[in-house]
Write an enzyme that holds these catalytic residues in place. Sequence first.
Site, mmCIF file in Angstrom:
data_model
loop_
_atom_site.group_PDB
_atom_site.id
_atom_site.type_symbol
_atom_site.label_atom_id
_atom_site.label_comp_id
_atom_site.label_asym_id
_atom_site.label_seq_id
_atom_site.Cartn_x
_atom_site.Cartn_y
_atom_site.Cartn_z
ATOM 1 N N ASP A 95 0.832 -1.228 -0.080
ATOM 2 C CA ASP A 95 -0.030 -0.020 0.044
ATOM 3 C C ASP A 95 0.911 1.351 0.059
ATOM 4 O O ASP A 95 0.543 2.360 0.478
ATOM 5 C CB ASP A 95 -0.933 0.053 1.257
ATOM 6 C CG ASP A 95 -1.975 -1.211 1.134
ATOM 7 O OD1 ASP A 95 -2.260 -1.354 -0.053
ATOM 8 O OD2 ASP A 95 -2.069 -1.857 2.243
ATOM 9 N N LYS A 107 1.911 2.171 -5.058
ATOM 10 C CA LYS A 107 2.611 1.499 -6.448
ATOM 11 C C LYS A 107 1.572 1.737 -7.512
ATOM 12 O O LYS A 107 2.006 1.945 -8.669
ATOM 13 C CB LYS A 107 2.742 -0.032 -6.329
ATOM 14 C CG LYS A 107 3.664 -0.530 -4.974
ATOM 15 C CD LYS A 107 3.846 -2.066 -4.869
ATOM 16 C CE LYS A 107 2.412 -2.573 -4.420
ATOM 17 N NZ LYS A 107 2.191 -2.061 -2.758
ATOM 18 N N GLY A 156 -4.633 -4.341 -3.927
ATOM 19 C CA GLY A 156 -5.479 -3.245 -3.910
ATOM 20 C C GLY A 156 -4.812 -1.849 -4.466
ATOM 21 O O GLY A 156 -4.093 -1.515 -3.472
ATOM 22 N N HIS A 157 -4.809 -1.687 -5.460
ATOM 23 C CA HIS A 157 -4.130 -0.553 -6.125
ATOM 24 C C HIS A 157 -4.942 0.439 -6.500
ATOM 25 O O HIS A 157 -5.667 0.309 -7.444
ATOM 26 C CB HIS A 157 -3.252 -1.052 -7.454
ATOM 27 C CG HIS A 157 -2.133 -2.175 -6.986
ATOM 28 N ND1 HIS A 157 -1.025 -2.566 -7.858
ATOM 29 C CD2 HIS A 157 -1.825 -2.545 -5.653
ATOM 30 C CE1 HIS A 157 -0.451 -3.475 -7.145
ATOM 31 N NE2 HIS A 157 -0.530 -3.319 -5.834
ATOM 32 N N GLN A 208 1.967 -6.238 -3.334
ATOM 33 C CA GLN A 208 2.529 -6.450 -1.824
ATOM 34 C C GLN A 208 4.035 -5.759 -1.829
ATOM 35 O O GLN A 208 4.007 -4.444 -2.436
ATOM 36 C CB GLN A 208 2.674 -7.865 -1.576
ATOM 37 C CG GLN A 208 1.613 -8.828 -1.579
ATOM 38 C CD GLN A 208 0.732 -8.934 -2.600
ATOM 39 O OE1 GLN A 208 1.312 -9.512 -3.614
ATOM 40 N NE2 GLN A 208 -0.675 -8.550 -2.967
#
Length: 427
Positions: free
Chosen positions: A13, A16, A40-41, A223
Amino acid sequence: MAGIIIVGTQWGDEGKGKATDQLGERVDFVVRYSGGNNAGHTVVVGGETYALHLLPSGILNPNCVPVIGNGVVIDLGVLCAEIDGLAARGVRADQVLISANAHVITPYHRVIDRVTERFLGKRKIGTTGRGVGPAYADKVNRMGIRIQDLFDESILRQKIAAALEQKNALLVKVYNRPAITVDEVYDELMTYAPRIQPMMADVATVLNDALDAGRTVLFEGAQAHHLDVDFGTYPYVTSSSPIAAGACTGSGVGPTRIDRIIGIAKAYTTRVGEGPFPGELLDDTGEALRRAGAEYGTTTGRPRRCGWFDALVVRQAARVNALTDVFLTKLDVLTGWDKVPVVVAYDVNGVRLDAMPMTQTELHHATPVYEYMDGWTEDISSARTFADLPANTQAYVKRLEDLVGVRISGIGVGPGREQTVMVHDLL
Ligand code: GDP
Ligand code: IMO
Ligand code: MG
């Protein structure tokens, strides 16, 4: 510039997705190489917010080919829903290429992820519950289902049956859960398989051909270093190799084709799930950081644990990932503090350590040693050059650069695509 890797340097988080999207405009391919929909991006473009879990963030740039490499584990339903969600918002998502060797997350992986966590109780990992760990376990155990298996009914049924023989014994006898049938699993996979078929590709060949032709390929890590199964805070890690080296094994591109490795580092530290976090602030300051940075998970909505920037954490990632550049994100969140502390060492049972300790036992006993930088109160969200930043902000960035030992080439000053200070060109 040909091969570029974006990798998280902390516990995920870091931003990225935003960094990937920003470079996406100038690259030909964006490749996810590890993880699954545990990621989750979040990307904000023109005031619109997109949360991506499986699709590479390059998808928001129409000229960029999105690729899912062999190192990713795919929940077909989640992938199709994501494609449909984007299409409904006018984003073309039918150009995606998916490796024939990528593994599939099945209903039994999702169930096992959740019941295992419940079974572990206090010792739980705090997984995202998406079936990611069990899918990787089956891959390594040579009983996984790959994308290519979806298109051979007899093989697929045999593989599901073989896996279920073991899973059902576990589910029924150990966890006291109902058994899962071959048909249930087969039918779920077949709901999506016809849509997936045209996207299946020999990704290693496509990417190597592209690099041979002088195209630019960006590898988007999910990650982060400290969640890596080998280099992270094991066992509180994910079950794959998110580090830069994973971009090679997760896509089929060799190490000599990589020209640049960009580590994404948040200007402070966060972590979701369980596991050691020496700089964690369990007080009001932690809560204030969480509020200022809106630190709630994109995937599970869980509050993220917060602490100040930990130089040991990012320096370790810088070495193992051979970072050429750091992209420092969310610097705007630190506006308004009188002093901004930075973790510069750990105290482990009275001994000062200037690098992360070798063993889990030492890390569990580490407490942070801080250095205090002067803060700033000016709004920096519209800064676009380094010179636009207040003197104290510049000094903070320079100090982090010294501590990490890698040049800081980009700085995030807000979630928007344009809210970036470029210090050195990344492409
Ligand atoms: P990822 O998993 O590494 O892609 O990061 P996430 O998307 O899970 O979390 C990063 C969050 O911070 C997202 O909500 C982004 O929109 C937001 N973000 C990214 N860069 C910046 C920045 O420089 N400033 C601020 N305020 N928010 C940012
Ligand atoms: P992005 O790509 C933050 C964490 C989970 C848990 C551990 C194992 O958005 O940075 P898993 O479901 O992978 O078996 O959970 O890893 N985790 C993440 N934390 N960001 C992520 O992805 C994460 N992906 C997994 O919270 O602690
Ligand atoms: Mg995230």
